[in-house]
Design a protein around this motif. Sequence first.
Motif, PDB file in Angstrom:
ATOM      1  N   SER A  61       0.860  -1.169  -0.050  1.00 38.82           N
ATOM      2  CA  SER A  61      -0.140  -0.034   0.198  1.00 38.82           C
ATOM      3  C   SER A  61       0.852   1.194   0.157  1.00 38.82           C
ATOM      4  O   SER A  61       0.612   2.245  -0.681  1.00 38.82           O
ATOM      5  CB  SER A  61      -1.059  -0.051   1.255  1.00 38.82           C
ATOM      6  OG  SER A  61      -1.855  -1.210   1.125  1.00 38.82           O
ATOM      7  N   LEU A  62       1.961   1.354   0.664  1.00 34.59           N
ATOM      8  CA  LEU A  62       2.886   2.254   0.812  1.00 34.59           C
ATOM      9  C   LEU A  62       3.479   2.481  -0.560  1.00 34.59           C
ATOM     10  O   LEU A  62       3.649   3.489  -0.965  1.00 34.59           O
ATOM     11  CB  LEU A  62       3.814   2.219   1.910  1.00 34.59           C
ATOM     12  CG  LEU A  62       3.344   2.422   3.379  1.00 34.59           C
ATOM     13  CD1 LEU A  62       4.402   2.092   4.445  1.00 34.59           C
ATOM     14  CD2 LEU A  62       2.869   3.743   3.560  1.00 34.59           C
ATOM     15  N   VAL A  63       3.944   1.353  -1.074  1.00 30.03           N
ATOM     16  CA  VAL A  63       4.604   1.652  -2.287  1.00 30.03           C
ATOM     17  C   VAL A  63       3.535   2.286  -3.564  1.00 30.03           C
ATOM     18  O   VAL A  63       4.018   2.909  -4.404  1.00 30.03           O
ATOM     19  CB  VAL A  63       5.108   0.144  -2.704  1.00 30.03           C
ATOM     20  CG1 VAL A  63       5.607   0.164  -4.378  1.00 30.03           C
ATOM     21  CG2 VAL A  63       6.340  -0.301  -1.938  1.00 30.03           C
ATOM     22  N   MET A  64       2.428   1.684  -3.395  1.00 24.10           N
ATOM     23  CA  MET A  64       1.308   2.335  -4.194  1.00 24.10           C
ATOM     24  C   MET A  64       1.088   3.782  -4.033  1.00 24.10           C
ATOM     25  O   MET A  64       0.917   4.551  -5.147  1.00 24.10           O
ATOM     26  CB  MET A  64       0.110   1.721  -4.280  1.00 24.10           C
ATOM     27  CG  MET A  64       0.001   0.054  -4.642  1.00 24.10           C
ATOM     28  SD  MET A  64       0.418   0.251  -6.504  1.00 24.10           S
ATOM     29  CE  MET A  64       2.174  -0.327  -6.464  1.00 24.10           C
ATOM     30  N   THR A  65       1.188   4.422  -2.837  1.00 21.35           N
ATOM     31  CA  THR A  65       1.053   5.828  -2.586  1.00 21.35           C
ATOM     32  C   THR A  65       2.050   6.525  -3.495  1.00 21.35           C
ATOM     33  O   THR A  65       2.080   7.581  -4.076  1.00 21.35           O
ATOM     34  CB  THR A  65       1.114   6.248  -1.229  1.00 21.35           C
ATOM     35  OG1 THR A  65       2.568   5.968  -0.698  1.00 21.35           O
ATOM     36  CG2 THR A  65       0.021   5.528  -0.405  1.00 21.35           C
ATOM     37  N   CYS A  66       3.459   5.697  -3.336  1.00 20.72           N
ATOM     38  CA  CYS A  66       4.534   6.380  -4.184  1.00 20.72           C
ATOM     39  C   CYS A  66       4.569   6.457  -5.616  1.00 20.72           C
ATOM     40  O   CYS A  66       4.866   7.214  -6.296  1.00 20.72           O
ATOM     41  CB  CYS A  66       5.924   5.712  -3.871  1.00 20.72           C
ATOM     42  SG  CYS A  66       6.205   5.853  -1.792  1.00 20.72           S
ATOM     43  N   TYR A  67       3.812   5.187  -6.048  1.00 23.32           N
ATOM     44  CA  TYR A  67       3.715   5.093  -7.634  1.00 23.32           C
ATOM     45  C   TYR A  67       3.000   6.178  -7.814  1.00 23.32           C
ATOM     46  O   TYR A  67       3.005   6.947  -8.988  1.00 23.32           O
ATOM     47  CB  TYR A  67       3.197   3.675  -7.962  1.00 23.32           C
ATOM     48  CG  TYR A  67       2.647   3.555  -9.205  1.00 23.32           C
ATOM     49  CD1 TYR A  67       3.393   3.438 -10.319  1.00 23.32           C
ATOM     50  CD2 TYR A  67       1.167   3.357  -9.342  1.00 23.32           C
ATOM     51  CE1 TYR A  67       2.958   3.161 -11.625  1.00 23.32           C
ATOM     52  CE2 TYR A  67       0.515   3.444 -10.661  1.00 23.32           C
ATOM     53  CZ  TYR A  67       1.261   3.377 -11.712  1.00 23.32           C
ATOM     54  OH  TYR A  67       0.800   3.270 -13.163  1.00 23.32           O
ATOM     55  N   GLY A  68       1.673   6.405  -7.441  1.00 18.57           N
ATOM     56  CA  GLY A  68       0.603   7.210  -7.794  1.00 18.57           C
ATOM     57  C   GLY A  68       1.346   8.812  -7.671  1.00 18.57           C
ATOM     58  O   GLY A  68       1.010   9.482  -8.493  1.00 18.57           O
ATOM     59  N   ALA A  69       2.037   8.954  -6.737  1.00 20.86           N
ATOM     60  CA  ALA A  69       2.461  10.306  -6.123  1.00 20.86           C
ATOM     61  C   ALA A  69       3.585  10.795  -7.524  1.00 20.86           C
ATOM     62  O   ALA A  69       3.485  12.129  -7.871  1.00 20.86           O
ATOM     63  CB  ALA A  69       3.443  10.356  -5.110  1.00 20.86           C
ATOM     64  N   GLY A  70       4.313   9.861  -8.026  1.00 22.00           N
ATOM     65  CA  GLY A  70       5.113  10.350  -9.348  1.00 22.00           C
ATOM     66  C   GLY A  70       4.396  11.224 -10.310  1.00 22.00           C
ATOM     67  O   GLY A  70       4.792  12.090 -10.972  1.00 22.00           O
ATOM     68  N   PHE A  71       3.121  10.651 -10.631  1.00 23.93           N
ATOM     69  CA  PHE A  71       2.189  11.235 -11.679  1.00 23.93           C
ATOM     70  C   PHE A  71       1.790  12.763 -11.170  1.00 23.93           C
ATOM     71  O   PHE A  71       1.812  13.660 -12.116  1.00 23.93           O
ATOM     72  CB  PHE A  71       1.187  10.363 -11.919  1.00 23.93           C
ATOM     73  CG  PHE A  71       1.184   9.426 -12.604  1.00 23.93           C
ATOM     74  CD1 PHE A  71       1.462   9.121 -13.817  1.00 23.93           C
ATOM     75  CD2 PHE A  71       1.141   7.976 -11.843  1.00 23.93           C
ATOM     76  CE1 PHE A  71       1.710   7.795 -14.583  1.00 23.93           C
ATOM     77  CE2 PHE A  71       1.504   6.658 -12.364  1.00 23.93           C
ATOM     78  CZ  PHE A  71       1.619   6.691 -13.589  1.00 23.93           C
ATOM     79  N   SER A  72       1.409  12.845  -9.947  1.00 26.00           N
ATOM     80  CA  SER A  72       0.752  14.139  -9.473  1.00 26.00           C
ATOM     81  C   SER A  72       1.937  15.137  -9.217  1.00 26.00           C
ATOM     82  O   SER A  72       1.843  16.372  -9.454  1.00 26.00           O
ATOM     83  CB  SER A  72       0.054  13.866  -8.336  1.00 26.00           C
ATOM     84  OG  SER A  72       0.770  13.330  -7.248  1.00 26.00           O
ATOM     85  N   LEU A  73       3.265  14.684  -9.049  1.00 25.59           N
ATOM     86  CA  LEU A  73       4.470  15.506  -8.465  1.00 25.59           C
ATOM     87  C   LEU A  73       4.834  16.254  -9.752  1.00 25.59           C
ATOM     88  O   LEU A  73       5.417  17.305  -9.975  1.00 25.59           O
ATOM     89  CB  LEU A  73       5.378  14.774  -7.943  1.00 25.59           C
ATOM     90  CG  LEU A  73       5.003  14.681  -6.339  1.00 25.59           C
ATOM     91  CD1 LEU A  73       6.308  13.799  -5.689  1.00 25.59           C
ATOM     92  CD2 LEU A  73       4.765  15.951  -5.614  1.00 25.59           C
TER      93      LEU A  73
END
Length: 406
Positions: free
Chosen positions: A319-331
């Motif tokens: 779940s934590l890895v997935m927050t980081c994956y999604g964050a790449g797109f928004s950052l």
Amino acid sequence: MKKTNRYIVAISGIVLHLMLGSTYAWSVYRNPIMEETGWSASSVAFAFSLAIFCLGLSAAFMGRLVEKFGPRVTGTISAVLYALGNILTGVAIDRQELWLLYFAYGILGGLGLGAGYITPVSTIIKWFPDKRGLATGLAIMGFGFASLLTSPIAQVLIADFGVSKTFYILGIIYFVVMFVVSQFIKRPTEEELASLSKASTTKHSTTPAEKGMTANQALKTKEFYLLWIMLFINISCGLGLISAASPMAQDMTGMSAEAAALMVGILGLFNGFGRLLWAALSDYIGRPLTFTLLLVVSLIISALLLVAHVPIIFIIAMSLVMTCYGAGFSLLPAYLSDIFGTRELAAIHGFALTAWAMAGLAGPILLSSTYELFNNYTTTLLVFIVIYLIALLLSLYLTRLVKKNT
């Protein structure tokens, strides 16, 4: 002259992305399509891979169109292409024409995804120079959360009308909603831009919002390619883990297939929330530090997955890895606007998204090939750890470059 409400623009962008993000619900259609047509799982899955590939590649030239013709035009183009792609997918299933599935969903749908994905982001950043991270996080969060909305609706429609009619119905809905909201996505006028910039309290931008480089100038900088590689690595590893989340959980923790399927749904939530939370955080601590932190978290969690043989720990780690994956797109768009400004942000963002197209192929292939070679996920995770470490070093170097230019 009547002033535009910037929150209407932002909400319209979120709704547009909610429609487009429905592509992440493709797995809901897989089995019904296979039952109706007799096509193999890999044949059906390729339509989704092709759509993501076309999304990433088309975003580059669609970004140019946003700059030239404005977001209303590209939003309308997206509505036509994505809706038509879905409707023709229904025709392909009815006629059992696999080539038409690839053309309809993979190419037409993928082009619609690329046009629509790029449409609102640079525009919303121009309306929110004081909250660039939060604004893009909200818009792109819609894309991440969309499958949670689409999946249950699609399942009900498939049960009541069949899979091909489901694509007809959803295609029409997509067109109407996307066409309407696209008309509300407009760039600020010179007067509004000046007013917004004056009120802005942005601390972390190195380039004023209304100024900046052209796309051609940005493509000649080291900073652009450093960000491209960082994004490519983050997406490759994230997509690789997403593509094998269920079998990994069963293999490494002994989780049942039912529990693993539930876990995949939970991961979708964290993918969506990660896009918003990390992006909002970046407004306070800056994009360079935020991107570095998410790579540190990804690195640590990937190492934890090597020894996480207890289901609950495995779920938390993924779940934590997935927050980081999604964050790449928004950052990404906010980071690009900090470095290059918003003068031609849509075009620059479009070129950067070619990393998504490449990573969409590289990540799952890297995971599946290492698993086939070594018959375990341990080696795969070790490879991901090394790659994340490379991205972290590049992020630290980019941070130094950005500080030097501040």
